[in-house]
Design a protein around this motif. Structure first.
Motif, PDB file in Angstrom:
ATOM      1  N   ARG A   1       0.631  -1.304   0.030  1.00 59.10           N
ATOM      2  CA  ARG A   1      -0.075  -0.025   0.011  1.00 59.10           C
ATOM      3  C   ARG A   1       0.798   1.147  -0.073  1.00 59.10           C
ATOM      4  N   PRO A   2       0.626   2.310  -0.836  1.00 54.63           N
ATOM      5  CA  PRO A   2       1.325   3.327  -0.753  1.00 54.63           C
ATOM      6  C   PRO A   2       1.151   4.142   0.674  1.00 54.63           C
ATOM      7  N   ARG A   3       2.105   4.785   1.171  1.00 58.19           N
ATOM      8  CA  ARG A   3       2.352   5.501   2.666  1.00 58.19           C
ATOM      9  C   ARG A   3       1.839   6.900   2.323  1.00 58.19           C
ATOM     10  N   ARG A   4       1.128   7.101   3.313  1.00 59.89           N
ATOM     11  CA  ARG A   4       0.202   8.746   3.509  1.00 59.89           C
ATOM     12  C   ARG A   4       1.288   9.623   4.222  1.00 59.89           C
TER      13      ARG A   4
END
Length: 121
Positions: free
Chosen positions: A118-121
């Motif tokens: 998952r892409p990091r926010r």
């Protein structure tokens, strides 16, 4: 004054005067010969053109027949390729030459697909 020609004397034993050759009579003969020569040339040209057309038509029919034969041969070869490359035909050859076989269910391992990070926010 120039001297005039005397008229031709009648031929002996004939009551008619002898005909004098004039340019007019030979001109008709030349015209007739030219017309006949022209007709002969046109007729020869027409006959040659028809003969040429018939020969080309014969060539086209032969080429069309050859094309149909080649298309039939191509379809036959494509059918043979499909048959020879089918799994039913290749399986015995592969088993015999390469000692390969279709795996049983217990030999098949199904690996789970990794989930993408998952892409990091």
């Amino acid at each position: 004054m120039p001297a005039r020609r005397a008229k031709a004397a009648p031929a002996p034993g004939s009551s008619r005067p002898a005909k004098r050759k004039s340019g007019k009579g030979s001109g008709r003969g030349r015209l007739l010969a030219a017309i006949l020569l022209g007709f002969l040339l046109v007729a020869t040209g027409v006959i040659w053109r028809r003969s040429y057309g018939i020969a080309r038509s014969r060539d086209l029919r032969e080429l069309d027949r050859r094309r149909v034969q080649l298309e039939a041969r191509r379809a036959q070869l494509e059918s043979e390729i499909r048959d020879l490359s089918s799994r039913a035909h290749l399986a015995p050859i592969v088993e015999q030459r390469l000692q390969m076989h279709v795996p049983t269910d217990s030999q098949v391992v199904i690996l789970p697909r990794p989930t993408p990070p998952r892409p990091r926010r």
